[in-house]
Design a protein around this motif. Sequence first.
Motif, PDB file in Angstrom:
ATOM      1  N   UNK A  67      46.972  50.965  59.072  1.00 27.33           N
ATOM      2  CA  UNK A  67      47.356  50.058  57.985  1.00 27.33           C
ATOM      3  C   UNK A  67      46.405  48.868  57.900  1.00 27.33           C
ATOM      4  N   UNK A  68      45.997  48.349  59.048  1.00 28.29           N
ATOM      5  CA  UNK A  68      45.048  47.229  59.052  1.00 28.29           C
ATOM      6  C   UNK A  68      43.691  47.658  58.493  1.00 28.29           C
ATOM      7  N   UNK A  69      43.240  48.838  58.870  1.00 27.27           N
ATOM      8  CA  UNK A  69      41.950  49.318  58.365  1.00 27.27           C
ATOM      9  C   UNK A  69      42.028  49.551  56.856  1.00 27.27           C
ATOM     10  N   UNK A  70      43.123  50.154  56.402  1.00 26.69           N
ATOM     11  CA  UNK A  70      43.289  50.354  54.962  1.00 26.69           C
ATOM     12  C   UNK A  70      43.288  49.021  54.218  1.00 26.69           C
ATOM     13  N   UNK A  71      43.995  48.052  54.760  1.00 25.76           N
ATOM     14  CA  UNK A  71      44.051  46.745  54.110  1.00 25.76           C
ATOM     15  C   UNK A  71      42.663  46.132  54.002  1.00 25.76           C
ATOM     16  N   UNK A  72      41.860  46.250  55.055  1.00 24.47           N
ATOM     17  CA  UNK A  72      40.509  45.681  55.032  1.00 24.47           C
ATOM     18  C   UNK A  72      39.663  46.325  53.928  1.00 24.47           C
ATOM     19  N   UNK A  73      39.717  47.644  53.815  1.00 21.03           N
ATOM     20  CA  UNK A  73      38.898  48.314  52.804  1.00 21.03           C
ATOM     21  C   UNK A  73      39.431  48.077  51.390  1.00 21.03           C
ATOM     22  N   UNK A  74      40.737  47.990  51.215  1.00 18.12           N
ATOM     23  CA  UNK A  74      41.282  47.696  49.887  1.00 18.12           C
ATOM     24  C   UNK A  74      40.869  46.305  49.429  1.00 18.12           C
ATOM     25  N   UNK A  75      40.984  45.328  50.322  1.00 20.26           N
ATOM     26  CA  UNK A  75      40.590  43.963  49.953  1.00 20.26           C
ATOM     27  C   UNK A  75      39.087  43.874  49.693  1.00 20.26           C
ATOM     28  N   UNK A  76      38.298  44.604  50.492  1.00 19.05           N
ATOM     29  CA  UNK A  76      36.852  44.620  50.260  1.00 19.05           C
ATOM     30  C   UNK A  76      36.543  45.231  48.897  1.00 19.05           C
ATOM     31  N   UNK A  77      37.223  46.327  48.558  1.00 14.48           N
ATOM     32  CA  UNK A  77      36.996  46.970  47.257  1.00 14.48           C
ATOM     33  C   UNK A  77      37.374  46.037  46.115  1.00 14.48           C
ATOM     34  N   UNK A  78      38.489  45.344  46.232  1.00 10.22           N
ATOM     35  CA  UNK A  78      38.912  44.406  45.186  1.00 10.22           C
ATOM     36  C   UNK A  78      37.887  43.283  45.029  1.00 10.22           C
ATOM     37  N   UNK A  79      37.430  42.735  46.160  1.00 12.07           N
ATOM     38  CA  UNK A  79      36.464  41.633  46.091  1.00 12.07           C
ATOM     39  C   UNK A  79      35.151  42.057  45.467  1.00 12.07           C
ATOM     40  N   UNK A  80      34.639  43.229  45.838  1.00 12.38           N
ATOM     41  CA  UNK A  80      33.365  43.703  45.282  1.00 12.38           C
ATOM     42  C   UNK A  80      33.516  44.011  43.796  1.00 12.38           C
ATOM     43  N   UNK A  81      34.632  44.636  43.418  1.00  9.48           N
ATOM     44  CA  UNK A  81      34.850  44.945  42.002  1.00  9.48           C
ATOM     45  C   UNK A  81      34.955  43.674  41.170  1.00  9.48           C
ATOM     46  N   UNK A  82      35.669  42.668  41.692  1.00 13.98           N
ATOM     47  CA  UNK A  82      35.842  41.420  40.940  1.00 13.98           C
ATOM     48  C   UNK A  82      34.528  40.659  40.836  1.00 13.98           C
ATOM     49  N   UNK A  83      33.850  40.468  41.954  1.00 15.60           N
ATOM     50  CA  UNK A  83      32.603  39.707  41.931  1.00 15.60           C
ATOM     51  C   UNK A  83      31.502  40.486  41.224  1.00 15.60           C
ATOM     52  N   UNK A  84      31.463  41.798  41.427  1.00 24.26           N
ATOM     53  CA  UNK A  84      30.478  42.615  40.723  1.00 24.26           C
ATOM     54  C   UNK A  84      30.715  42.611  39.228  1.00 24.26           C
ATOM     55  N   UNK A  85      31.993  42.635  38.812  1.00 23.44           N
ATOM     56  CA  UNK A  85      32.298  42.551  37.389  1.00 23.44           C
ATOM     57  C   UNK A  85      31.876  41.226  36.790  1.00 23.44           C
ATOM     58  N   UNK A  86      32.101  40.143  37.540  1.00 22.59           N
ATOM     59  CA  UNK A  86      31.655  38.840  37.053  1.00 22.59           C
ATOM     60  C   UNK A  86      30.143  38.782  36.922  1.00 22.59           C
ATOM     61  N   UNK A  87      29.428  39.286  37.925  1.00 24.32           N
ATOM     62  CA  UNK A  87      27.964  39.286  37.854  1.00 24.32           C
ATOM     63  C   UNK A  87      27.479  40.159  36.703  1.00 24.32           C
ATOM     64  N   UNK A  88      28.158  41.275  36.470  1.00 25.65           N
ATOM     65  CA  UNK A  88      27.762  42.131  35.351  1.00 25.65           C
ATOM     66  C   UNK A  88      27.956  41.397  34.032  1.00 25.65           C
ATOM     67  N   UNK A  89      29.079  40.714  33.881  1.00 22.38           N
ATOM     68  CA  UNK A  89      29.354  39.981  32.642  1.00 22.38           C
ATOM     69  C   UNK A  89      28.372  38.830  32.443  1.00 22.38           C
ATOM     70  N   UNK A  90      28.104  38.078  33.492  1.00 26.19           N
ATOM     71  CA  UNK A  90      27.305  36.856  33.349  1.00 26.19           C
ATOM     72  C   UNK A  90      25.812  37.080  33.494  1.00 26.19           C
ATOM     73  N   UNK A  91      25.396  38.120  34.253  1.00 26.16           N
ATOM     74  CA  UNK A  91      23.968  38.254  34.588  1.00 26.16           C
ATOM     75  C   UNK A  91      23.436  39.644  34.246  1.00 26.16           C
ATOM     76  N   UNK A  92      23.991  40.666  34.878  1.00 26.99           N
ATOM     77  CA  UNK A  92      23.374  41.995  34.823  1.00 26.99           C
ATOM     78  C   UNK A  92      23.311  42.570  33.416  1.00 26.99           C
ATOM     79  N   UNK A  93      24.327  42.345  32.597  1.00 29.98           N
ATOM     80  CA  UNK A  93      24.352  42.918  31.249  1.00 29.98           C
ATOM     81  C   UNK A  93      23.619  42.057  30.235  1.00 29.98           C
ATOM     82  N   UNK A  94      22.903  41.050  30.713  1.00 35.64           N
ATOM     83  CA  UNK A  94      22.124  40.187  29.823  1.00 35.64           C
ATOM     84  C   UNK A  94      20.655  40.180  30.252  1.00 35.64           C
TER      85      UNK A  94
END
Length: 536
Positions: A67-94
């Motif tokens: 459960x601890x390992x799953x939690x770590x990877x889920x939170x990592x996935x959420x953080x990368x998706x959120x920050x990557x989405x922000x970078x895509x919106x603000x930087x990468x897609x421009x």
Amino acid sequence: MTVRLRLRTIALTELRRRWRSLKSNTGQLIAIAFVVVMSMAFSIAGLAGLYFFGAAIADGSVETPLEWVRMAFVYAWIGIAAFGGYRAYAIALRPDNVDGLLTTVSHREVIGGLLLAELLLWSVPAVLVGTVGATAFAVGLQSLVVVPLALATVCAVITTALVTGFVAALVVRNSGVRSRLLTRLRTVFFVILGLAYVGLIVTQNFASVLDPLFRLLSPTPVGWFGDLATVWSPVGGSSLRAGGALLASVAWLLVAAPVLSRLAAWLWYADGVSVEHERPASQPTAERSRLDGLVPAPLLGVIHADWKRARRAPITLSFSLYPLIVLVGPVTTTVQTGEVGGTLPLWVTLCGAWIAGSLFSLNVLGTQGATLPVTLLGTGPGRALVGGHALAGVLLCTPVTVATVIGLGIVSPLSTGTLAVLGVAALVLCVSAGFIASGIGTVFPRFEAVSVSRSTKAIVPSTIAFGVYSLVLVVVALPVILGSSTVVGHWVASVFDVSTLAVSVVGLALTTALAVGAGGASAFLSIRHVESYRLG
């Protein structure tokens, strides 16, 4: 040139362009270097934590390790998706000159190259850190099979999360391009998101957001990444879920490829909507009548020009919000304890004046831009520019600062006398801050535009001017801040055997004298600089 070679060329070109842009921004380089140094310290602690976590699992000290390992990877996935989405919106897609790119290669190759650039940017440090971290965990767990499995999981998490972030960013940008209403409300949405983010930081209640997301994603293939990283190990990851995570990742990437292509085509080939801010012909007159007769006409013109620039491009004033950083600590303490301490009104007094001076007065000459030659040909331009810029900040910030200080002081343990002193101090500091900033800004002007966001450049005050102004204002405000504080004020009162109110009044008198002296001298210097300035 093959498609694969074109994708690689676009990605490498984008990375080179970003590196050149980064090298030209010394402040950003310093900030990144600081973050890297701090991250290294946390990484060492993290490696030790992973080793001991693996050792605890090996000796049975952890009851539900999966459960601890799953939690770590889920939170990592959420953080990368959120920050990557922000970078895509603000930087990468421009990307620079996207129209030129689309005339030479297809939109599929452009979006593929941009996504590849982001993957390279994320994957290199992630694989390095993941290798060391997986090794430390495997040594503690006494199961080296975890190392290749963990690396494969890290790559799958980064790839699927970044692709998800890109899809979300493209959906958001397409909505804004095609909806006039969403385009108008874009700033409102960002303000709400910013306030929500600040609220989470202040309350430190991240669990209210992350826990529901974890419960939602844990039964999905995102949660199965924990099984993929720990299958065939003492942790006991499920082979079925591990295989499901791999198959789901491959399936998502196959589905996302045409989705990304279609969304990119809709975005880059769209005409887009434009929002025209139409004003009734009578509105400028109505606005002018509010201050007409109270402020001389030359100053009034500068004030309205400053306010119009702020309304049209508020992001160009983002530097003036840096003083709010010092309020994070006191506000966090207030929210956590549920009580307003005696220090919060003091910090608000300082920050309100700090912002009032930095809004419009810290770059009197540079702010004029292309109109500077015409402005200098006018009659007495120095008084109009210095006074107008200073009053523009005073009229906006003084009422808010004084009202906030008094409101917080009423519910704080400060005495009525000290509260009155702080109210007067807030008024004096806000009025004088603009004039103090004007002289410093003319000594250290900035005439060239700098990047304030990915797609916006503006002429903002120089870093040296902002630093010197901040130091001078703190020195000016220090007597009344220390005299009104519950610690220093009471200590001084006990040493000299006087009341705390007397100490606060003396501090106010010293601050007023310094504010009048520094403000008058700085304004005089600024006026002389403006009227004697010659275009080279």
